[in-house]
Scaffold this active site. Structure first.
Site, PDB file in Angstrom:
ATOM      1  N   ARG A  70       0.530   7.607  -4.173  1.00  0.00           N
ATOM      2  CA  ARG A  70       1.583   6.806  -3.814  1.00  0.00           C
ATOM      3  C   ARG A  70       2.661   6.709  -4.850  1.00  0.00           C
ATOM      4  NH1 ARG A  70       1.252   0.506  -3.806  1.00  0.00           N
ATOM      5  NH2 ARG A  70       2.995   0.021  -1.905  1.00  0.00           N
ATOM      6  N   HIS A  74       6.649   6.799  -4.721  1.00  0.00           N
ATOM      7  CA  HIS A  74       7.582   5.676  -4.909  1.00  0.00           C
ATOM      8  C   HIS A  74       8.727   6.122  -6.184  1.00  0.00           C
ATOM      9  CE1 HIS A  74       5.501   1.750  -3.367  1.00  0.00           C
ATOM     10  NE2 HIS A  74       5.544   2.594  -2.425  1.00  0.00           N
ATOM     11  N   ASN A 102       6.152  -2.746  -5.719  1.00  0.00           N
ATOM     12  CA  ASN A 102       5.280  -2.156  -6.916  1.00  0.00           C
ATOM     13  C   ASN A 102       4.466  -3.191  -7.534  1.00  0.00           C
ATOM     14  OD1 ASN A 102       6.676   0.303  -5.957  1.00  0.00           O
ATOM     15  ND2 ASN A 102       8.063   0.093  -7.900  1.00  0.00           N
ATOM     16  N   HIS A 201      -1.684   7.481   4.471  1.00  0.00           N
ATOM     17  CA  HIS A 201      -2.342   6.479   4.547  1.00  0.00           C
ATOM     18  C   HIS A 201      -3.860   6.631   5.081  1.00  0.00           C
ATOM     19  CE1 HIS A 201       1.231   3.559   4.593  1.00  0.00           C
ATOM     20  NE2 HIS A 201       1.065   4.218   3.384  1.00  0.00           N
TER      21      HIS A 201
END
Ligand code: HEM
Ligand code: NAG
Length: 331
Positions: A70, A74, A102, A201
């Site tokens: 992740r 990001h 975040n 996911h």
């Protein structure tokens, strides 16, 4: 997954990347700023060190694979993959760590710091923090049972970060499919990339505040894929007055294995985030891709790999940057 397989895979990777380098030389191709072999002379141990440190971190905390994957996402969605996400606040700018998507959510900074410290000892000022993020994400997927790909290297680390851009660019978990597609297209990725990358996911955890929108009666009316039992269990899980640190697995069936189970879950109404379930509830085109990945896991692995390579090369055009010595601060 058997460790021998992982090691063998990395050995094969090494051979094939040496082969690719030879090809590049033969064809005199210097147009691509990223290459799979750019540390071969300057830091030949880099990939092995990153791999073993990621492996160690996951052995201490199995969720770390998800968290490192992740982090790279990001990073790449905010002005490209330039390790901007790793910068702490300074007097000149507010970093991305406190942006909505975040704050109290991103994890793994210490693992990246430890890898960077080790690499600075062995080959100082050579491997960028952005390349470490991309490699750690690849290794995390592989160690969780997912596909293997050659990481393109040569990213530079940014001189700045943008909290605003993080807030604007990173998709929200209560998004519709149209909103998700718009956020991905905004950075140069397609609807197909969005569906494939959402398959991340298949590992990791989300906290109640990120899926309460999924539990509201307004969002669960007359959908063929609604699973009331699943929704009731989530309502129960999140019923505590302060649920901000209560979480559950994004893929309840095989929570730590990188497989196509995420898509299987969507078809039985067990997508955790509203944005997950929307891929089958809200749009025919995305639902058809989901059905393909359910029927053929290899298609998912192939598409995921290709979309990770695309996401990992975002922002190269504006590649003025540096090799940070400490991933949290500019030199
Ligand atoms: C499609 C739009 C996406 C949305 C709306 C979204 C949203 C979220 C949210 C809300 C969480 C839980 C955060 C928390 O509770 O603290 C999460 C977790 C996670 N996301 Fe996404 N995400 C998206 C796409 C992606 C992509 C493209 C990747 C990687 C390629 C990714 C990888 C992950 C992983 C691995 C976790 C678990 C992290 C952990 O356990 O530490 N997500 N995501
Ligand atoms: C998503 O949630 C945010 C924050 O709670 C809210 O401002 C926004 O309107 C919501 N978006 C949708 C599409 O529901």
């Amino acid at each position: 997954m058997a460790m021998q397989f992982v090691l063998l895979s990395l050995v094969i990777l090494k051979f094939t990347s040496a082969f690719a380098a030879t090809l590049n030389e033969a064809y005199g191709d210097s147009s691509c700023p990223l290459g799979t072999d750019i540390y071969q002379i300057s830091c030949p141990e880099a990939e092995a060190i990153i791999f073993s440190m990621v492996e160690h971190a996951i052995s201490q905390d199995s969720r770390m694979a998800a968290s490192l994957l992740r982090l790279h996402f990001h990073d790449c969605f905010v002005n490209g993959c330039d390790a901007s996400v790793l910068l702490d606040d300074t007097q000149d700018f507010v970093g991305e760590k406190t942006a909505g998507p975040n704050l109290n959510s991103l994890r793994g900074f210490e693992v990246i710091d430890a890898i960077k410290s080790e690499l600075e000892l062995i080959c100082p000022h050579t491997v960028s923090c952005a390349d470490i993020l991309a490699t750690a994400a690849r290794d995390s997927v592989l160690l969780s049972g997912g596909p293997l790909w050659k990481v393109e290297m040569g990213r530079k680390d940014s001189f700045t970060a943008s909290k605003n851009t993080a807030n604007n660019n990173i998709p929200a978990p209560n998004s519709t499919v149209d909103m998700l597609v718009a956020k991905f297209e905004n950075v140069g990725l397609t609807l197909q990339d969005m569906v494939a990358l959402s398959g991340a996911h298949t590992i990791g955890i989300a906290r109640c505040p990120t899926f309460t929108s999924r539990l509201q009666s307004s969002t669960i009316s007359d959908n063929p894929f609604d699973n009331m039992e699943f929704i009731a269990s989530l309502q129960q899980l999140c019923s505590a007055p302060d649920n901000s640190n209560i979480g559950t697995q994004l893929d309840l069936a095989t929570p730590a294995t990188f497989d196509n189970q995420y898509y299987v879950n969507l078809l039985s109404g067990e997508g955790l985030l509203l944005s997950d379930q929307a891929l089958v509830n809200g749009n025919d085109e995305t639902r058809q891709i989901v059905e393909t990945y359910v029927q053929n896991p290899q298609f998912f692995f192939e598409d995921f790999k290709n979309s990770m390579l695309k996401m990992g090369s975002l922002g190269l055009a504006q590649s003025n940057g540096e090799i940070r010595r400490d991933c949290r601060t500019i030199n």
